[in-house]
Design a protein around this motif. Structure first.
Motif, PDB file in Angstrom:
ATOM      1  N   ARG A 199      22.622  -6.623  40.327  1.00 52.27           N
ATOM      2  CA  ARG A 199      21.342  -6.917  40.966  1.00 52.27           C
ATOM      3  C   ARG A 199      20.509  -5.633  41.045  1.00 52.27           C
ATOM      4  O   ARG A 199      20.971  -4.619  41.541  1.00 52.27           O
ATOM      5  N   THR A 200      19.319  -5.712  40.506  1.00 53.78           N
ATOM      6  CA  THR A 200      18.412  -4.558  40.571  1.00 53.78           C
ATOM      7  C   THR A 200      17.069  -5.037  41.136  1.00 53.78           C
ATOM      8  O   THR A 200      16.955  -6.184  41.550  1.00 53.78           O
ATOM      9  N   PHE A 201      16.074  -4.183  41.092  1.00 47.55           N
ATOM     10  CA  PHE A 201      14.738  -4.571  41.567  1.00 47.55           C
ATOM     11  C   PHE A 201      14.053  -5.546  40.608  1.00 47.55           C
ATOM     12  O   PHE A 201      13.046  -6.142  40.922  1.00 47.55           O
ATOM     13  N   GLU A 202      14.617  -5.720  39.411  1.00 45.51           N
ATOM     14  CA  GLU A 202      13.987  -6.562  38.396  1.00 45.51           C
ATOM     15  C   GLU A 202      14.134  -8.047  38.740  1.00 45.51           C
ATOM     16  O   GLU A 202      15.228  -8.493  39.082  1.00 45.51           O
ATOM     17  N   THR A 203      13.035  -8.794  38.647  1.00 42.28           N
ATOM     18  CA  THR A 203      13.108 -10.219  38.963  1.00 42.28           C
ATOM     19  C   THR A 203      12.847 -11.112  37.735  1.00 42.28           C
ATOM     20  O   THR A 203      12.913 -12.329  37.833  1.00 42.28           O
ATOM     21  N   ALA A 204      12.564 -10.492  36.581  1.00 44.31           N
ATOM     22  CA  ALA A 204      12.265 -11.290  35.390  1.00 44.31           C
ATOM     23  C   ALA A 204      13.512 -11.945  34.797  1.00 44.31           C
ATOM     24  O   ALA A 204      13.404 -12.873  33.995  1.00 44.31           O
ATOM     25  N   SER A 205      14.667 -11.461  35.165  1.00 45.51           N
ATOM     26  CA  SER A 205      15.925 -12.064  34.699  1.00 45.51           C
ATOM     27  C   SER A 205      16.841 -12.235  35.909  1.00 45.51           C
ATOM     28  O   SER A 205      16.632 -11.599  36.946  1.00 45.51           O
ATOM     29  N   ARG A 206      17.852 -13.114  35.762  1.00 43.11           N
ATOM     30  CA  ARG A 206      18.721 -13.401  36.919  1.00 43.11           C
ATOM     31  C   ARG A 206      19.422 -12.140  37.433  1.00 43.11           C
ATOM     32  O   ARG A 206      19.516 -11.885  38.622  1.00 43.11           O
ATOM     33  N   ASN A 207      19.963 -11.365  36.483  1.00 44.15           N
ATOM     34  CA  ASN A 207      20.584 -10.072  36.800  1.00 44.15           C
ATOM     35  C   ASN A 207      20.129  -9.081  35.740  1.00 44.15           C
ATOM     36  O   ASN A 207      19.449  -9.468  34.788  1.00 44.15           O
ATOM     37  N   THR A 208      20.526  -7.851  35.874  1.00 40.57           N
ATOM     38  CA  THR A 208      20.250  -6.861  34.839  1.00 40.57           C
ATOM     39  C   THR A 208      21.565  -6.552  34.146  1.00 40.57           C
ATOM     40  O   THR A 208      22.476  -5.983  34.770  1.00 40.57           O
ATOM     41  N   LEU A 209      21.692  -7.005  32.892  1.00 39.74           N
ATOM     42  CA  LEU A 209      22.947  -6.766  32.172  1.00 39.74           C
ATOM     43  C   LEU A 209      23.026  -5.280  31.847  1.00 39.74           C
ATOM     44  O   LEU A 209      22.215  -4.765  31.077  1.00 39.74           O
ATOM     45  N   ASP A 210      23.979  -4.617  32.447  1.00 40.98           N
ATOM     46  CA  ASP A 210      24.068  -3.162  32.301  1.00 40.98           C
ATOM     47  C   ASP A 210      24.964  -2.825  31.111  1.00 40.98           C
ATOM     48  O   ASP A 210      26.163  -2.577  31.271  1.00 40.98           O
ATOM     49  N   LEU A 211      24.352  -2.808  29.928  1.00 34.05           N
ATOM     50  CA  LEU A 211      25.163  -2.517  28.743  1.00 34.05           C
ATOM     51  C   LEU A 211      25.585  -1.052  28.685  1.00 34.05           C
ATOM     52  O   LEU A 211      26.497  -0.705  27.940  1.00 34.05           O
ATOM     53  N   ASN A 212      24.950  -0.216  29.518  1.00 34.99           N
ATOM     54  CA  ASN A 212      25.428   1.175  29.625  1.00 34.99           C
ATOM     55  C   ASN A 212      26.897   1.198  30.023  1.00 34.99           C
ATOM     56  O   ASN A 212      27.648   2.103  29.667  1.00 34.99           O
ATOM     57  N   ALA A 213      27.258   0.192  30.834  1.00 34.40           N
ATOM     58  CA  ALA A 213      28.623   0.183  31.379  1.00 34.40           C
ATOM     59  C   ALA A 213      29.675   0.060  30.275  1.00 34.40           C
ATOM     60  O   ALA A 213      30.807   0.507  30.458  1.00 34.40           O
ATOM     61  N   VAL A 214      29.291  -0.534  29.140  1.00 33.06           N
ATOM     62  CA  VAL A 214      30.306  -0.804  28.110  1.00 33.06           C
ATOM     63  C   VAL A 214      30.872   0.496  27.512  1.00 33.06           C
ATOM     64  O   VAL A 214      32.081   0.745  27.619  1.00 33.06           O
ATOM     65  N   PRO A 215      30.025   1.352  26.914  1.00 33.43           N
ATOM     66  CA  PRO A 215      30.616   2.589  26.378  1.00 33.43           C
ATOM     67  C   PRO A 215      31.194   3.485  27.471  1.00 33.43           C
ATOM     68  O   PRO A 215      32.191   4.188  27.245  1.00 33.43           O
ATOM     69  N   ILE A 216      30.597   3.433  28.665  1.00 38.45           N
ATOM     70  CA  ILE A 216      31.126   4.274  29.751  1.00 38.45           C
ATOM     71  C   ILE A 216      32.531   3.795  30.135  1.00 38.45           C
ATOM     72  O   ILE A 216      33.469   4.579  30.236  1.00 38.45           O
ATOM     73  N   LEU A 217      32.676   2.491  30.298  1.00 42.27           N
ATOM     74  CA  LEU A 217      34.005   1.961  30.642  1.00 42.27           C
ATOM     75  C   LEU A 217      35.010   2.226  29.520  1.00 42.27           C
ATOM     76  O   LEU A 217      36.152   2.581  29.778  1.00 42.27           O
TER      77      LEU A 217
END
Ligand code: PEP
Ligand code: MN
Length: 337
Positions: A240-258
């Motif tokens: 959940r971020t401040f963005e309301t245009a989508s249900r959630n903000t898919l954090d693809l940054n998390a993929v390479p970091i994880l």
């Protein structure tokens, strides 16, 4: 620090190792999993691991500075691949696709979806029988009767089941009917549930919490691992971020970091991540390019009639196209690696 014991380490040798670690001012937690026995030492003292590592009974010893330890890639460099049986694997080296409805609704619905999966060579089906709903008046799932039918139908077709467990009391009753326990975003920090899943010998897919950091997701996985269950999968499903245009903000940054921080498989759920049907496919493909080991998405014969999450659910034509495209993009990623 993490100490992995030899399979043959005796009780006396283990007691001696623990005494040495405590002498070095480390707090020791003993961890026994399906795979091995470990000692996790928590402390800050400067200790010579080479000397400590000479003690009989130690297979491997490592210093891990992160708060999470057993799930860290600093300790286990080789990626974990989970074997679900019957030739189904999750982890590096293959693309795992899990598709299915948000909620299991009926035998007829499951039959249609399973036919779709079989036709497209998909071996994993997602679908909730216990549904966490924001409103108490929404459909909350078919419960155990639904799961038993789901299991019976899936077994007959060589399909493995991924389904959400919501509370500790469900773990035991669900156990024999589930191939992968899903911990939902609302339960990522339900530490009692994580402890209970530490005691089972089935893979656990942990979704990232709605407002959870990457570090918190890793700590949740550490709970299950240190409770005795190494069979873990992490899932980015949007935050959940401040963005309301989508249900959630898919954090693809998390993929390479994880992928860099942990040896565990990492999958992406673009359905909950963006929440808008038209954009699920591009985000799934982006998730693969970001390095995901798998994609979990919602599909239904008639999304407009789905009991839940129809707005982010693909119909079978869209799903079939996505499956083909995901395989192409995965092949491209392998070529580029
Ligand atoms: C789901 O997978 O249907 C679900 C409820 O997911 P999340 O916990 O990510 O909201
Ligand atoms: Mn859903």
């Amino acid at each position: 620090m993490i100490i992995q014991l030899e399979k043959t380490t005796s009780a006396e040798q283990k007691a001696d190792i623990i005494a040495h670690v405590k002498d070095a001012k480390f707090k020791v937690t003993e961890v026994d999993t399906q795979r091995a026995s470990y000692l996790v030492g928590i402390g800050k003292a400067d200790v010579d691991l080479r000397t400590l590592g000479q003690l009989p009974g130690i297979l491997d010893i490592h210093r891990v500075s992160d708060d999470y330890k057993l799930v860290s890639r600093k300790w286990r460099v080789r990626p974990t691949v989970l074997d679900l049986g019957d030739g189904v694997y999750i982890g590096e080296g293959q693309l795992s696709i899990a598709a299915g409805p948000c909620s299991i609704e009926s035998e007829a619905q499951m039959e249609k979806i399973m036919d779709h999966l079989v036709e497209n060579g998909v071996r994993l089906m997602r679908g909730g029988v216990f549904k966490p709903r924001s409103s108490p008046y929404s459909f909350r799932g078919l419960g155990m009767d639904g799961l038993k039918l789901f299991h019976q139908m899936a077994r007959a077709r060589g399909i493995k089941i991924v389904t959400e467990v919501m509370q500790v009391s469900q773990v035991e009753e669900m156990h024999d009917y589930v191939d992968v326990f899903q911990v939902g975003a609302r339960n990522t920090q339900n530490f009692n549930l994580l402890d209970a899943l530490g005691g089972v010998d089935k893979p656990v897919l942990i979704k990232r919490g709605i407002s959870g950091t990457i570090e918190e997701l890793l700590s949740s996985a550490e709970y299950v691992f240190s409770g005795g269950n190494e069979k873990l999968i992490l899932c980015e499903r949007g935050i959940r971020t401040f963005e309301t245009a989508s249900r959630n903000t898919l954090d693809l940054n998390a993929v390479p970091i994880l992928k860099e921080k942990t040896h565990l498989p990492v999958v992406v759920d673009p359905s909950h991540g963006i929440g808008i049907r038209e954009y699920v496919a591009p985000m799934a493909l982006a998730g693969i390019m970001a390095g995901a080991d798998g994609i979990l998405y919602e599909a239904h014969e008639k999304p407009e009639e789905a009991a839940s999450d129809g707005q982010q659910t693909l119909n079978f034509a869209e799903s079939a196209r996505l499956i083909q495209n995901m395989r192409k993009v995965y092949a491209l990623r392998q070529e580029l690696e």
